[in-house]
Enzyme design. Sequence first.
Site, short mmCIF file in Angstrom:
data_model
loop_
_atom_site.label_atom_id
_atom_site.label_comp_id
_atom_site.label_asym_id
_atom_site.label_seq_id
_atom_site.Cartn_x
_atom_site.Cartn_y
_atom_site.Cartn_z
CG ASP A 165 -9.14 -1.85 -7.07
OD1 ASP A 165 -10.24 -2.39 -7.25
OD2 ASP A 165 -8.63 -1.79 -5.93
CG ASP A 167 -4.05 -0.40 -4.06
OD1 ASP A 167 -4.36 0.63 -4.70
OD2 ASP A 167 -4.88 -1.17 -3.56
CE LYS A 203 -10.32 -4.66 -3.72
NZ LYS A 203 -9.36 -3.95 -4.55
CD GLU A 216 -4.45 -2.54 -6.90
OE1 GLU A 216 -5.47 -2.08 -6.36
OE2 GLU A 216 -3.92 -3.61 -6.54
CE LYS A 221 -4.00 -1.71 0.32
NZ LYS A 221 -4.95 -1.47 -0.69
O1 LIG Z 1 -5.51 -6.82 -3.75
C1 LIG Z 1 -4.97 -7.38 -2.76
O2 LIG Z 1 -3.85 -7.95 -2.87
C2 LIG Z 1 -5.61 -7.43 -1.43
C3 LIG Z 1 -6.88 -6.66 -1.31
C4 LIG Z 1 -6.70 -5.19 -1.08
O3 LIG Z 1 -5.62 -4.68 -1.19
C5 LIG Z 1 -7.85 -4.40 -0.74
C6 LIG Z 1 -9.05 -5.00 -0.49
C7 LIG Z 1 -10.15 -4.26 -0.07
C8 LIG Z 1 -10.04 -2.93 0.16
C9 LIG Z 1 -8.79 -2.20 0.05
O4 LIG Z 1 -8.30 -1.77 1.26
C10 LIG Z 1 -7.70 -2.92 -0.69
C11 LIG Z 1 -7.55 -2.24 -2.05
O5 LIG Z 1 -7.58 -1.02 -2.05
O6 LIG Z 1 -7.42 -2.84 -3.08
MG LIG Z 2 -6.91 -1.15 -4.69
#
Ligand SMILES: O=C(O)CCC(=O)C1=CC=C[C@@H](O)[C@@H]1C(=O)O
Ligand SMILES: [Mg+2]
Length: 321
Positions: free
Chosen positions: A214, A162, A236, A191, A134
Amino acid sequence: MRSVQIYRWHLPMDAGVVLRERRLKTRDGLFVHLQQGDRQGWGEVSPLPGFSRESLGEAEAALRAWTLAWRDGEAPLLPGLPAVDFGISCALAELEGSLPEAADYRAAPLCTGDPDELFAVLAAMPGEKVAKIKVGLYEAVRDGMVANLLLEAIPDLRLRLDANRAWTPLKAQQFAKYVNPVYRDRIAFLEEPCKTRADSLAFARETGIAIAWDESLREDDFEWVAEPGVRAVVIKPTLTGSIAKVRKQVEAAHALGLTAVISSSIESSLGLTQLARIAAQFTPDTVPGLDTLNLMQAQLLRPWPGNTLPCRDREALEPLL
Ligand SMILES: O=C(O)CCC(=O)C1=CC=C[C@@H](O)[C@@H]1C(=O)O
Ligand SMILES: [Mg+2]
């Protein structure tokens, strides 16, 4: 003969899980269980606060209506709420035997804080080393230095980053400035660096760092077109809808030459293991983004292989029907 049940559950989260500036203390959700003769299927319906368009209450009402109609022998249409459609389609797929058991339990380790911890995890990781960090939570310069340091120290590492649209174009540039140009290609993707898609595309063009969509994927005006600098899409399913819709998005991505990454919306271990099966089926060549189980304090019904969190069984769930 059909029989059904809907269960409600609450899972305590690890301290300090913050989503879109909100602390997530518990993850709350529903399971649906469908049974027909000697076949059965489970599905998870857990809209993610701050990300899902539907609330848990709306999801529950739609799930109840669908489930009771199905029990009474109808073939009701999916309600059209992404988390509900996802859960119902998983339960139906298990019941019909169309969701293979084979699963992709590799998960790109997710690092939200201390890069030293990631270092240890990566050192012990066999095969392809890919991790997700992140960024955008601290100074952009610090993010750039951390990415650079990891890429420098671990020569076979590929990073997914991300930013969740955190950066202005200037901040994004500050990040890029600290990543040695020779390592930039090992950033598998970043991302959503900027607030707008146009700024993110400009960033990719100017820095040579590939980006991924995303949030954009779920916006009404998103179009499936090839754009320079875009390498991947993060899908997702809880925010997308049925398995059929997920499959269509994966196919659309692949048709454009993009990597499709099946990713978590912080589901319980039941939903996550189903996502691992969906990933094995639709994106067998791509490590899925499913490393979110350890944000929780327990698993539910089905354990993730090798995970040591306690696994609560059906007695821990609250039946609603
Ligand atoms: O994509 C991944 O490896 C894990 C999932 C992930 O990072 C997330 C899942 C759900 C909400 C968010 O905080 C976050 C994202 O931003 O993509
Ligand atoms: Mg994301």
